[in-house]
Each structure stands twice: as C-alpha cells, then as structure tokens.
Design a protein around this motif. Structure first.
Motif, PDB file in Angstrom:
ATOM      1  N   VAL A 317      37.723  28.434  35.835  1.00  0.00           N
ATOM      2  CA  VAL A 317      36.765  29.055  34.901  1.00  0.00           C
ATOM      3  C   VAL A 317      37.384  29.197  33.521  1.00  0.00           C
ATOM      4  O   VAL A 317      36.749  28.909  32.496  1.00  0.00           O
ATOM      5  CB  VAL A 317      36.288  30.416  35.445  1.00  0.00           C
ATOM      6  N   ASN A 318      38.636  29.640  33.448  1.00  0.00           N
ATOM      7  CA  ASN A 318      39.297  29.815  32.156  1.00  0.00           C
ATOM      8  C   ASN A 318      39.512  28.496  31.429  1.00  0.00           C
ATOM      9  O   ASN A 318      39.492  28.442  30.193  1.00  0.00           O
ATOM     10  CB  ASN A 318      40.643  30.523  32.346  1.00  0.00           C
ATOM     11  N   VAL A 319      39.690  27.414  32.180  1.00  0.00           N
ATOM     12  CA  VAL A 319      39.915  26.101  31.557  1.00  0.00           C
ATOM     13  C   VAL A 319      38.599  25.449  31.138  1.00  0.00           C
ATOM     14  O   VAL A 319      38.457  24.966  30.016  1.00  0.00           O
ATOM     15  CB  VAL A 319      40.678  25.168  32.517  1.00  0.00           C
ATOM     16  N   PHE A 320      37.606  25.441  32.023  1.00  0.00           N
ATOM     17  CA  PHE A 320      36.405  24.621  31.806  1.00  0.00           C
ATOM     18  C   PHE A 320      35.186  25.391  31.303  1.00  0.00           C
ATOM     19  O   PHE A 320      34.241  24.773  30.819  1.00  0.00           O
ATOM     20  CB  PHE A 320      36.027  23.890  33.099  1.00  0.00           C
ATOM     21  N   LEU A 351      38.838  35.476  31.778  1.00  0.00           N
ATOM     22  CA  LEU A 351      38.511  36.079  30.489  1.00  0.00           C
ATOM     23  C   LEU A 351      37.039  36.485  30.494  1.00  0.00           C
ATOM     24  O   LEU A 351      36.183  35.743  30.982  1.00  0.00           O
ATOM     25  CB  LEU A 351      38.775  35.081  29.368  1.00  0.00           C
ATOM     26  N   SER A 352      36.753  37.635  29.957  1.00  0.00           N
ATOM     27  CA  SER A 352      35.394  38.194  30.055  1.00  0.00           C
ATOM     28  C   SER A 352      34.349  37.272  29.430  1.00  0.00           C
ATOM     29  O   SER A 352      33.228  37.154  29.939  1.00  0.00           O
ATOM     30  CB  SER A 352      35.332  39.569  29.386  1.00  0.00           C
ATOM     31  N   TYR A 353      34.701  36.594  28.346  1.00  0.00           N
ATOM     32  CA  TYR A 353      33.743  35.701  27.688  1.00  0.00           C
ATOM     33  C   TYR A 353      33.387  34.516  28.583  1.00  0.00           C
ATOM     34  O   TYR A 353      32.267  34.014  28.559  1.00  0.00           O
ATOM     35  CB  TYR A 353      34.316  35.186  26.360  1.00  0.00           C
ATOM     36  N   HIS A 354      34.369  34.055  29.366  1.00  0.00           N
ATOM     37  CA  HIS A 354      34.154  32.899  30.223  1.00  0.00           C
ATOM     38  C   HIS A 354      33.269  33.228  31.431  1.00  0.00           C
ATOM     39  O   HIS A 354      32.533  32.375  31.916  1.00  0.00           O
ATOM     40  CB  HIS A 354      35.495  32.346  30.725  1.00  0.00           C
ATOM     41  N   ARG A 355      33.384  34.442  31.922  1.00  0.00           N
ATOM     42  CA  ARG A 355      32.629  34.783  33.132  1.00  0.00           C
ATOM     43  C   ARG A 355      31.291  35.458  32.842  1.00  0.00           C
ATOM     44  O   ARG A 355      30.536  35.744  33.761  1.00  0.00           O
ATOM     45  CB  ARG A 355      33.466  35.679  34.055  1.00  0.00           C
ATOM     46  N   GLU A 356      31.005  35.673  31.570  1.00  0.00           N
ATOM     47  CA  GLU A 356      29.819  36.447  31.198  1.00  0.00           C
ATOM     48  C   GLU A 356      28.540  35.871  31.800  1.00  0.00           C
ATOM     49  O   GLU A 356      27.713  36.584  32.354  1.00  0.00           O
ATOM     50  CB  GLU A 356      29.705  36.499  29.668  1.00  0.00           C
ATOM     51  N   ARG A 357      28.365  34.551  31.721  1.00  0.00           N
ATOM     52  CA  ARG A 357      27.143  33.920  32.253  1.00  0.00           C
ATOM     53  C   ARG A 357      27.435  32.981  33.418  1.00  0.00           C
ATOM     54  O   ARG A 357      26.527  32.359  33.963  1.00  0.00           O
ATOM     55  CB  ARG A 357      26.429  33.151  31.138  1.00  0.00           C
ATOM     56  N   MET A 358      28.707  32.899  33.802  1.00  0.00           N
ATOM     57  CA  MET A 358      29.110  31.987  34.869  1.00  0.00           C
ATOM     58  C   MET A 358      28.744  32.567  36.241  1.00  0.00           C
ATOM     59  O   MET A 358      28.895  33.749  36.483  1.00  0.00           O
ATOM     60  CB  MET A 358      30.623  31.759  34.777  1.00  0.00           C
ATOM     61  N   ARG A 359      28.252  31.691  37.129  1.00  0.00           N
ATOM     62  CA  ARG A 359      27.905  32.126  38.484  1.00  0.00           C
ATOM     63  C   ARG A 359      28.742  31.362  39.508  1.00  0.00           C
ATOM     64  O   ARG A 359      29.075  30.194  39.302  1.00  0.00           O
ATOM     65  CB  ARG A 359      26.422  31.871  38.772  1.00  0.00           C
ATOM     66  N   ILE A 360      29.047  32.031  40.597  1.00  0.00           N
ATOM     67  CA  ILE A 360      29.692  31.374  41.735  1.00  0.00           C
ATOM     68  C   ILE A 360      28.631  31.186  42.812  1.00  0.00           C
ATOM     69  O   ILE A 360      27.977  32.148  43.225  1.00  0.00           O
ATOM     70  CB  ILE A 360      30.867  32.197  42.276  1.00  0.00           C
ATOM     71  N   LEU A 361      28.451  29.946  43.236  1.00  0.00           N
ATOM     72  CA  LEU A 361      27.457  29.621  44.255  1.00  0.00           C
ATOM     73  C   LEU A 361      28.153  28.959  45.438  1.00  0.00           C
ATOM     74  O   LEU A 361      29.243  28.398  45.301  1.00  0.00           O
ATOM     75  CB  LEU A 361      26.407  28.653  43.687  1.00  0.00           C
TER      76      LEU A 361
END
Length: 390
Positions: A317-320, A351-361
């Motif tokens: 997540v932090n890289v991509f 990082l909070s910015y990276h996970r803000e809209r990211m979902r784990i499915l």
C-alpha cells in the motif's frame, strides 16, 4: 504503386472497421445494425456488410427481433460465445486445476487433480493428461479449442519459459513450446498471480477498478499488479514477486536464496508449518473447520498469520497507493478469520494518506482467480486475431 497503396489503405480501414463493429456487439450486445451504426459513426451499408462477414464467420448471430421505435422491428445481434472454447490451467505446487470456458469466460467444465509427484517429468505428464481430459469435454464448435492459458507459480519470460519456480522445484522449462507442440493451439504462460489478477479484474472483485494489487496466498505468495487497468509486468516482465519481500532481516532461509521472505511467515505453507508445531491439523480445510468450531488455538493461529499478511500488504500500500488490495488463492477461504488481523496490521503500518480510500477485499473467485485468468488469456489472444481480420 498508387493502386497498391490504395488497396493497402482500404484493407487497413476494413480491419479497423471490423474491429469496431465486432467490439460493439461483443461488449454491448444485443444490438441492431442501426444501433451499431449510431454508436460507431459508421454508415449503415458498411455496418451491414461487416456484420454479414461476422455472421458468416460464426462469430455473431441474429437472435430475433427487438423493440420497434415506430418502424420495422430491428433484427438483434449477439456475440456467439459458443463459437469456440478456451482452456485455463492453474498449475499449483501440489495440484492442477483446469477449466473449459466459452468465449465470454463462462465455465463449462471444471476439474481439479492432486499433483502426486510434482517432479518435472511426472508433472508435465499430468499437465498433458489434464488438458486432454478438458479438450474431450468440449462441445462441437466452429473454432474448437481456441487456446490454452496456464498460470504457474514462478518467474516466466515473454516466450513462455519458466525461469525460476522455487516452490515447484522445477528448473528452466520451455513450457509454452512444450504445450504448443503437444496440442497445436496458441498457448499463453504467465505467473499465476498475474493470471489471478486478470481473473479478478475481468470476472471478480476487481471489475472496474483502475489500480489494484492482487495477492495470491497459497503455498507461497505472489502478487499481480494492475495500474490504470493494465497488468504491470516491469522492465523484464518479472514484476510481482513481492512474496520475497524481506520482512525479517535475519529471518528464515527461503528457497529463493534470500532469507526472511514474507511468504515464509504469511502463506498457507507458513500456516500449516505453525499448525504442525502446535499439534493442530496440517491441512487448510481442517483448520477452517476447527476455526468454525471455535477452537481458540486455531483462531489465534489465523490471527497471527493475518498480522504477518497485513504487514506485507502495508508495504504494498505504501509503495503503490492502490484503490484495492485483493487477497486470493486458497487462503482466501479463511477470510473470516484473517480479515480483522490483516486490517489492523495495515491500519497500524500504512501512511494515513495511502489508506484513506484504500480497501482490502477478498477474491470473489476465491481459489479460482488464476484458472479463470488463464482462460481469459487464451480468449483474449483469439479475440485479438478476430479483430485483425478484415
């Protein structure tokens, strides 16, 4: 010379227009000829001529009349998904899974075999037998078997040669050439995680999502990277070996030659290894049954593996900065007991910015993502040739 140039231009224009008409029916059918003309901007005479060619080629069929808008009822056109069939193979470390699909990727037949002796000679023999059995199940069709796609757990070059497959313990194998020589149809070989990413993007949880990372968690861990809706393969075509990220500096030795690789701590193999040490069942389905029964030691083991899985996903997540991370392959069957620990580790380490809209499915297709993606490779190769006919 001028005449030859004009002929060449006309041939090219016909190819382009054929592809436009074909894609209109494939993606938006059923459609009438008038609707194709309206959508494409091609004149009705051109559309009618090209549709006739596609009907003659058994790729498009008339399926009856549609609703009238005041005049004569239009004849509706649909892609003939039964014009041919594709075979997809997921070549696992201890199993072979195969599907026979139509040209829209619908599964017609599915089979799974255990890999009793996964050495190269017996492995290739079993692979050939599996493909033979699927071919024998195919209904009669104008184009027969249009191709074979195979996902393998290792690094594959652009000629379909397996270069490195540490968990399979095979050396260099010219697999594409071998299978094409046997069956005389086009063959595509790719890493199984790339095939899984394609399967989920086309038929599963990744549909319509631009940036996604598919994490295949089986005996090892592989990843398929899709950016801007396209599979990213890197400069040499070998990207996605994130199962060999180092997460323990002085960790366990890995078959790849590194140590502390992520897959040593977060894969099905890692789960079963830990289960054996704790006196728990050493088979995934039995562990799932134990978790369903509420066994605390099994639940704690899944949480531990989930935490390691989440730690590696956090790095991804932090890289991509993807829209989604999709967890697939066999371990996705244990999603109920993994997801909380995975999410907690990702929340803590990204990082909070990276996970803000990211979902784990978890994969919609579970452990069938790779085999469906492999069949899609074969279908896509065939359809690409169709678009080139003019």
């Amino acid at each position: 010379m001028v005449k030859s140039q004009q002929t060449g231009d006309q041939t090219m224009i016909k190819k382009i227009n054929t592809a436009i008409v074909f894609d209109s029916v494939l993606k938006n059918g059923p459609l009438s000829r008038a609707q194709i003309s309206e959508r494409s901007g091609l004149n009705k005479a051109t559309v009618s001529s090209l549709v006739l060619d596609l009907i003659d080629a058994k790729l498009v069929e008339e399926i009856g009349q549609g609703e009238s808008n005041g005049g004569r009822k239009p004849v509706m056109l649909l892609f003939n998904a039964q014009a041919g069939y594709a075979i997809g193979i997921d070549l696992g470390v201890n199993y072979i899974r195969g599907v026979l699909t139509d040209l829209l990727g619908h599964v017609i037949e599915e089979r799974e075999w255990s890999m009793k002796r996964p050495d190269l000679t017996s492995g290739l023999k079993q692979l050939t037998e599996c493909i033979d059995k699927l071919i024998a199940l195919a209904p009669e069709s104008p184009y027969g078997i249009v191709g074979i796609g195979i996902g393998v757990p290792g690094i594959v070059d652009d000629k379909g040669t397996i270069l490195f497959a540490p968990n399979l313990e095979w050396g260099r194998v010219d697999l594409q050439q071998y299978v094409e020589d046997k069956f005389r149809v086009p063959v595509t070989i790719d890493n199984e995680a790339n095939a899984g990413a394609q399967g989920e993007q086309k038929y599963g949880a990744g549909r319509g999502i631009a940036h996604q990372i598919y994490v295949s968690v089986g005996i090892g861990i592989g990843t398929g990277i899709i950016l801007h809706k396209e599979l990213y393969k890197g400069a040499s075509g070998f990207s996605g070996e994130l199962g060999h990220l180092s997460i323990e500096y002085n960790g366990k030795p890995c078959r790849c030659g590194n140590q502390g690789c992520w897959e040593l701590y977060a894969s099905e193999n890692a789960l079963l290894e830990q289960a054996g040490k704790q006196g728990l069942p050493e088979e995934l389905d039995e562990l799932i049954a134990s978790a369903e029964a509420g066994d605390e030691r099994t639940l704690a083991l899944f949480r531990s593996i989930g935490s390691y899985l989440g730690a590696g996903i956090a790095n991804i997540v932090n890289v991509f900065n993807p829209d989604v991370v999709i967890i697939g392959n066999r371990m996705s069957k244990a999603s109920r007991w993994l997801e909380e620990a995975v999410q907690e580790a990702v929340d803590m380490r990204t990082l909070s910015y990276h996970r803000e809209r990211m979902r784990i499915l978890f994969a919609d297709l579970q452990d069938r993502s790779a085999v469906r993606g492999a069949a899609y490779y074969a279908i896509n190769t065939f359809l690409g040739k169709v678009r080139n006919v003019g």
